[in-house]
Design a protein around this motif. Structure first.
Motif, short mmCIF file in Angstrom:
data_model
loop_
_atom_site.label_atom_id
_atom_site.label_comp_id
_atom_site.label_asym_id
_atom_site.label_seq_id
_atom_site.Cartn_x
_atom_site.Cartn_y
_atom_site.Cartn_z
N UNK A 197 2.69 -6.33 4.39
CA UNK A 197 3.38 -5.24 3.71
C UNK A 197 2.41 -4.08 3.47
N UNK A 210 3.76 15.76 -8.13
CA UNK A 210 4.93 16.59 -7.84
C UNK A 210 5.25 17.48 -9.04
N UNK A 227 1.89 -0.17 1.89
CA UNK A 227 2.48 0.90 1.08
C UNK A 227 1.83 2.20 1.51
N UNK A 228 2.68 3.14 1.82
CA UNK A 228 2.18 4.43 2.26
C UNK A 228 1.88 5.27 1.03
N UNK A 229 0.66 5.70 0.86
CA UNK A 229 0.40 6.55 -0.30
C UNK A 229 1.09 7.90 -0.12
N UNK A 230 1.95 8.20 -1.04
CA UNK A 230 2.69 9.47 -0.99
C UNK A 230 2.36 10.24 -2.26
N UNK A 288 2.23 11.43 -5.73
CA UNK A 288 2.78 10.77 -6.91
C UNK A 288 3.68 11.75 -7.64
N UNK A 289 4.54 11.19 -8.50
CA UNK A 289 5.46 12.05 -9.23
C UNK A 289 4.67 12.96 -10.17
N UNK A 290 3.52 12.45 -10.64
CA UNK A 290 2.73 13.28 -11.51
C UNK A 290 2.26 14.53 -10.76
N UNK A 307 10.88 15.52 1.31
CA UNK A 307 10.19 14.38 0.73
C UNK A 307 10.81 13.08 1.21
N UNK A 349 18.78 10.91 -13.15
CA UNK A 349 18.45 10.41 -11.83
C UNK A 349 19.53 9.45 -11.32
#
Lengths: 503, 325
Positions: free
Chosen positions: B1, B12, B3-6, B8-10, B324, B205
């Protein structure tokens, strides 16, 4: 005799799934050919290809010996294929006649000839023995009647092949009988009928031949007489259990945690069962069996209208999810994206959602148990993998998302967890981790109700399995039950001998 | 597995914050280029004073936007406040504080109606608040007889126009700027100092998921409309202070407040945004109006440009979120 329909070598792949693999299927004029298979076996995909909604990756379709290529559902309809779906496609505020002629209105000098349409509609309805007023509004008809209108619509197009996808799912006994009689009549007129159903008694009553699909492959096609129910069931489910399920508990379950008596609402009837401390109780059943509704009732989302629920011996009312949460019942919904996650919020915020929702309004969002390092510890313990727990949860894989929702309820210290399809669409490693968590949650003296369509999963993880059929619990199976046992109860065959299954 | 680091919401949120601030700085620099005296503390304070009602409205509107709704009734509430204040006080300075209390009660009542209808009758907020907007506007006009009457005493008007002079460092300090600071601090505290903010974001949301997770969705929505109405009353009081009594005191302010939030990076239909979206969005929008004034553009064009900006800002945010995904 030339087959009315002949599909050969049909294959179709979706990203990550091989939905159909080299499937052959044919149907003679005036034949009822039933297709059976578990959820996800490929029945719907095959019919969508026949109906022109999907294009096959490989394979050919022939109608009465002529090869056809459909690129649009309308072409299939014009070629004489009519598909009657579970969800009806009628316009409720229009009349029966208007619906039958929708898109094919009869016009005279540019004006609608309503009289002619009414006459023709009455004639079509008469042909299928339906006593329905062509001028009645569709919304005033029962579901069974609406289904007949759909069939009349199919006859207007002079359909030679009618596909019925779980046609009796929404019907009561009488409606089902009417429909089955109609199927017999259509067959006598030479119409070919492809009949998809989970209901074995119906299939055995009307099918001339039966085809079993499993995991996108055809298992066999046999005449009805050569296909006893036991054989059908075994062909539908036959596969091996994987060994990544946790070991069963060493000690017997404790006191009753949750007890339901006479639970009844629109979707379930007279449901009664108990969950004991330390127990994982599985709930099996087909799509329309009421197993999802049972979960919704337990978490107050679609409450029981009558009956009692007791938690640790005390009666409770669960009329809203918030009440259930307060009572100590947590919920892992079946549709992760639509019902489980706030996709644009962080992993952390999603895991903390319930704690923050149940706290006092003026509680600080990062104080005490809500502190980042506390929740991060819990997320790590559950092995949720993310570059940063501050990142949007929508960017995580399904397995990690599911684990984060489980952390939400572990943090809330719920007593009972209701899991619906806990491992749908997630990878093997995450599956095993989720099963492990379920086991250790139960072993700590709490209880789990797990609703699933995945029978090996229920067999592997549940201590007991309740099987539902048509809104009722049709039976209860101990640990060690086989898929055939579950399928028998799920199909409502509890009263019939199933010796041949174990033969 | 893997996880692609994208982003972060912080991060954004950080980008969104900077966008509003950057737009404001650019626009204010343009103003200063044309009118260098805008760089003096006094004129900047005056700019803030005039921007105060919009800024406060944007903070209130943000609460509703975060939960996934709109509040179109805030302009009408501001008008009602101005008209009601002058009729009820009618020039009597002793009545001012009692009347202000009454105004807040009226505002909260409108907010409760909005919230209850949206939360329990499930009427889309844009329709609900359009209805209360017409209702409140009509009532205000009927009550006042269609024209401004009564009188506002000085102690009421001071809230909007009093300016303290001889303040160290900044020279002058309008009372309205103190009100802004207090209101923004309260609004910030509501979203960041209590669990309310996280609940509001979750409801905006995905209300269904929030409900199933135990979030009190109805209460969260109702509170947002009440905060919005309270901000409208506050803005109305300031407006009455420096513009005096008029029957169209609050006209169009609701759309300006929505535009402000979006320019600042809040996402329409909920789930994303911070109090700084509202603050810097409002300052940017007001700076734009000021700039257009200085350039001598006709008043009517202001509305058209506001419309363009609203579409551009929403379009940009949709484009960003599509990219996004």
């Amino acid at each position: 005799m030339t087959a009315a329909l002949s599909m050969s070598g049909i294959s179709k792949a979706f990203p990550g799934v091989r939905a159909l693999d080299n499937v052959d299927f044919d149907c003679l004029p005036g034949e009822v050919h039933a297709i059976c298979g578990e959820n996800g076996a490929g029945k719907s995909t095959l019919m969508k290809i026949l109906g022109g909604s999907y294009r096959p990756d490989a394979g050919t379709i022939q109608l009465a010996g002529t090869t056809v290529h459909f690129t649009h559902p309308r072409q299939a309809a014009e070629a004489g294929i009519s598909i009657i779906h579970q969800e009806l496609s009628l316009l409720p505020h229009r009349t029966v006649a208007e619906n039958i002629f929708m898109g094919r209105e009869i016009a005279r000098r540019g004006l609608l000839d309503k009289a002619a349409m009414r006459r023709k509609a009455a004639q079509l309805l008469g042909r299928i023995g339906a006593e329905i007023d062509p001028q009645a509004l569709v919304s005033s008809l029962s579901i069974a009647m609406q289904q007949l209108v759909e069939i009349a619509k199919a006859l207007l197009l002079d359909a030679r092949i009618i596909v019925m996808d779980e046609p009796t799912a929404a019907l009561d006994e009488r409606g089902s009988r009417t429909l089955l009689t109609l199927v017999q009549n259509l067959r006598r007129e030479g119409v070919s009928i492809v009949y998809i159903s989970h209901r074995m008694p119906e299939v055995m009553a009307i099918a001339d031949r039966i085809t079993i699909l499993k995991d996108g492959k055809k298992v066999w096609t046999r005449p009805r007489d050569a296909a006893p129910v036991g054989e059908i069931v075994r062909a539908m489910v036959g596969r091996d259990l994987d060994d990544f399920y946790p070991a069963p508990p060493s000690s017997p379950p404790g006191a009753a945690l949750l007890a339901v008596q006479d639970g009844t609402n629109a979707a379930v009837q007279d449901v009664a069962f108990t969950v004991r401390a330390g127990e994982i109780v599985g709930v099996a059943g087909l799509e329309d069996s009421g197993k999802g509704a049972l979960a919704q009732a337990l978490v107050g989302d679609a409450p029981f209208s009558s009956g009692t629920i007791t938690l640790r011996g005390k009666p409770v009312t669960l009329r809203a999810p918030r009440q259930a949460t307060a009572a100590g019942i947590g919920y892992l919904p079946g549709d992760r994206k639509r019902e489980g996650l706030a996709l644009h919020q962080s992993v952390r915020d999603n895991a903390l959602l319930t704690l923050r929702s149940m706290a006092g309004l003026l509680a600080r969002p990062q104080g005490g148990a809500f502190a980042s390092n506390v929740i991060d510890g819990k997320l790590r313990e559950m092995d949720v993998r993310a570059a940063d727990f501050g990142q949007e949860i929508g960017t995580l894989s399904g397995g990690n998302q599911q684990k984060a929702i489980i952390v939400r309820w572990l943090a809330q210290a719920s007593d009972i967890l209701v899991f619906v399809e806990p491992t749908r669409g997630i990878d093997i490693a995450a599956k095993a981790a989720i099963y492990e968590t379920m086991r250790s949650f139960a072993d700590s003296g709490r209880g789990i109700v797990v609703v699933s369509s995945d029978m090996p999963e229920l067999i592997g993880v549940a201590d007991r399995i309740l099987v539902m059929h048509r809104g009722r619990i049709s039976g209860e199976l101990p640990r060690g039950a086989s898929e055939e046992d579950i399928m028998h109860l799920a199909l409502g065959l509890a009263d019939q001998p199933h010796r041949e299954v174990h033969a | 597995m893997t996880t692609v680091p994208l982003p972060s919401s912080r991060r954004a949120a950080g980008i969104a914050l900077n966008a509003g601030l950057v737009i404001f700085v650019v626009l204010y620099a343009a103003i200063a280029l044309l009118q260098p005296n805008y760089l003096e503390p006094g004129l900047f304070m005056n700019f803030l004073r005039r921007a105060a009602p919009l800024l406060i409205l944007a903070c209130g509107q943000l609460y509703v936007i975060l939960t996934g709704g709109f509040d179109l009734s805030m302009g009408a509430v501001a008008t009602l406040v101005v008209l009601a204040a002058s009729i009820l006080i009618n020039g009597d300075p002793d009545a001012t504080w009692a009347v202000i209390g009454t105004l807040y009660v009226m505002g909260i009542a409108v907010g409760l109606v909005n919230g209850l209808v949206v939360a329990f009758l499930k009427v889309p907020s844009i329709i609900t608040t359009l209805g209360t907007m017409l209702l409140v506007n009509g009532l205000a006009l009927a009550w006042s007889g269609g024209a401004a009457r009564g009188d506002l005493p000085d102690n009421f008007r001071n809230l909007g126009r009093l300016v303290w002079r001889g303040v160290p460092v900044i020279g002058t300090l309008p009372l309205a700027v103190v009100v802004i600071a207090g209101f923004v601090a309260l609004a910030w505290w509501g979203l960041n100092g209590t669990v309310y903010g996280k609940r509001a974001l979750a409801v905006g949301d995905n209300p269904r998921a929030a409900e199933l997770a135990g979030t009190p969705v109805a209460v969260t929505r109702i509170l947002a409309f009440v905060v919005s109405a309270v901000s409208a009353v506050t803005a109305g009081i300031l407006l009455g202070g420096f513009s005096g009594v008029s029957v169209n005191a609050g006209e169009g302010l609701e759309l300006q407040a929505i535009a402000a939030c979006v320019i600042g990076g809040a996402q329409l239909l909920g789930g994303r945004g911070s109090i700084w979206s509202a603050v810097f969005g409002a300052l940017s929008l007001f700076a734009l109006f000021t700039l257009l004034n200085i350039l001598g553009l006709p008043q009517a064009l202001r509305d058209s440009i506001q419309g363009l900006i609203l579409i551009a800002a929403v379009g940009a945010s949709m484009w960003r979120s599509r990219k996004r995904n």
